[in-house]
Design an enzyme around this catalytic site. Structure first.
Site, short mmCIF file in Angstrom:
data_model
loop_
_atom_site.label_atom_id
_atom_site.label_comp_id
_atom_site.label_asym_id
_atom_site.label_seq_id
_atom_site.Cartn_x
_atom_site.Cartn_y
_atom_site.Cartn_z
N ARG A 26 58.50 106.49 75.72
CA ARG A 26 58.95 106.02 77.04
C ARG A 26 58.21 106.80 78.13
O ARG A 26 57.70 106.21 79.09
CB ARG A 26 60.46 106.22 77.17
N HIS A 82 68.23 114.06 72.17
CA HIS A 82 67.82 112.71 72.53
C HIS A 82 68.28 112.37 73.95
O HIS A 82 69.35 112.76 74.36
CB HIS A 82 68.48 111.76 71.52
N GLY A 94 71.69 99.50 57.31
CA GLY A 94 72.09 98.97 58.62
C GLY A 94 71.12 97.84 58.95
O GLY A 94 69.93 98.09 59.15
N ALA A 95 71.64 96.61 58.93
CA ALA A 95 70.77 95.45 59.19
C ALA A 95 71.02 94.89 60.58
O ALA A 95 70.90 93.70 60.82
CB ALA A 95 71.00 94.38 58.12
N GLY A 96 71.40 95.78 61.50
CA GLY A 96 71.58 95.37 62.89
C GLY A 96 70.23 95.29 63.59
O GLY A 96 69.19 95.11 62.94
#
Ligand code: APR
Length: 314
Positions: free
Chosen positions: A151, A175, A9-11
């Site tokens: 976060r 998540h 996945g190269a997003g």
């Protein structure tokens, strides 16, 4: 010889992860995507940053898996984002098919690797990758807790005006919305958070951390978070490649731990060269146990939808 890390996945998440690993320089990187020329272009661009940043590691892009052969770690970020009009189940089943196909290729080309799954819905995708891989459970886990914790730590540090490095926190469970922060184990320079902030203040920060992904989506308008997610993935990659034995939250397959059997859920683990080397079981309060079981029940619902679809030939 350098280690080898493949990112599928190269997003946004995949490319940023590849960039961070390449910049560290301790592993050669292969970036895989189905879109023609995209991983090749991004990888070449990153490679050309080598002379400037001082990384001799190689990074190449590919639309196939040959170049990824015998990777030490494979990160799976391949998937699609939810589009308008798409139901939660449509997304689940589309990403299930993508991660199943990706896992088959990964297992074929890198039979000894450790897989870190990142595609959402996270816990269900980790379970799908685990089951599709046939790997022992220590070699397949998911990244979510490190990000949720990061976060939470960021907001605590901001609230107290202290270094993020001094804030320690743990989250359990699924998540985002399902996360179960272990406030009792949240400390600032070793001092329990309850000594520094009142319960209402802590709860506000918990809620903001839980909704942290949505907050970014609302600001970006297009796409979702990737800087903090990729930093979190790389912390796990590093723990494995450098055998650091870090104690981090990860989505792991439970076999009776915390009273949960046969489901992938977020728990604290020891991460080293063998992947999940230990699942750390801590005593939970009744409320924490209930919240964790609620999280596990949501994962189970998604697993049931996937099993039904598979039985029907999906
Ligand atoms: N094989 C390889 N790559 C694939 C495949 C496949 N079968 N199917 C889709 N992809 C690629 C897409 O072409 C795209 O480049 O996965 C990439 C996903 O990238 P983005 O859409 O930019 O998504 P990103 O923000 O990177 O998030 C990836 O991580 O945090 C999660 O929710 C997020 O599930 C999402 C994933």
């Amino acid at each position: 010889m350098r280690s080898k890390v493949t990112v599928v996945g190269a997003g946004n998440v995949g490319a940023t992860t590849a960039q961070r690993v390449h910049e560290f320089g301790y592993a050669d990187v292969v970036l895989v995507d189905v879109v023609e020329d995209l991983p090749q272009g991004k990888a070449l661009d990153m490679l050309e940053s080598g002379p400037v940043i001082g990384s001799d590691a190689s990074i190449i892009g590919s639309n196939g898996y040959e170049a990824s052969a015998n990777s030490d770690v494979v990160v799976i970020t391949a998937g699609i984002a939810r589009r308008p009009g798409m139901s939660r189940d449509d997304l689940l089943l589309t990403n299930m098919k993508i991660t199943t196909a990706v896992t088959q290729e990964v297992v074929k080309h890198s039979p000894s690797c450790i897989i870190i799954a990142v595609t959402n819905p996270l816990d269900a995708m980790v379970q799908n990758v685990y089951e599709s891989s046939g790997f022992p459970r220590n070699r397949v886990f998911g990244m979510a807790g490190v990000l949720d914790t990061a976060r939470f730590r960021t907001f605590i540090a901001q609230e107290l005006d202290v270094s993020v490095e001094d804030v320690q926190a743990y989250v359990l469970g699924g998540h985002g919305d399902d996360m179960v922060p272990l406030v009792r184990y949240t400390t600032v320079g070793g001092i329990p958070i309850s000594e520094l902030l009142d319960e209402d203040q802590v709860q506000k920060l918990v809620i903001r951390a839980r909704q942290g992904g949505g907050e970014i989506v609302a600001l970006l308008k297009q796409g979702s978070a990737y800087y903090a997610p990729s930093a979190s993935i790389v912390q796990m990659v590093e723990a494995v490649l450098l055998d650091k034995k870090r104690i981090l939250p990860a989505c792991a397959y439970l076999e009776g731990e915390y009273g949960i059997n046969g489901l992938c859920v977020g728990v604290p683990v020891k991460l080293g060269a063998n992947g999940v080397e230990k699942i750390i079981e801590i005593k939970l309060t009744a409320d924490e146990q209930t919240a964790l079981e609620g999280s596990a029940a949501s994962v189970k619902e998604l697993i049931d939808v996937m099993r039904k679809a598979k039985a029907e030939g999906a």
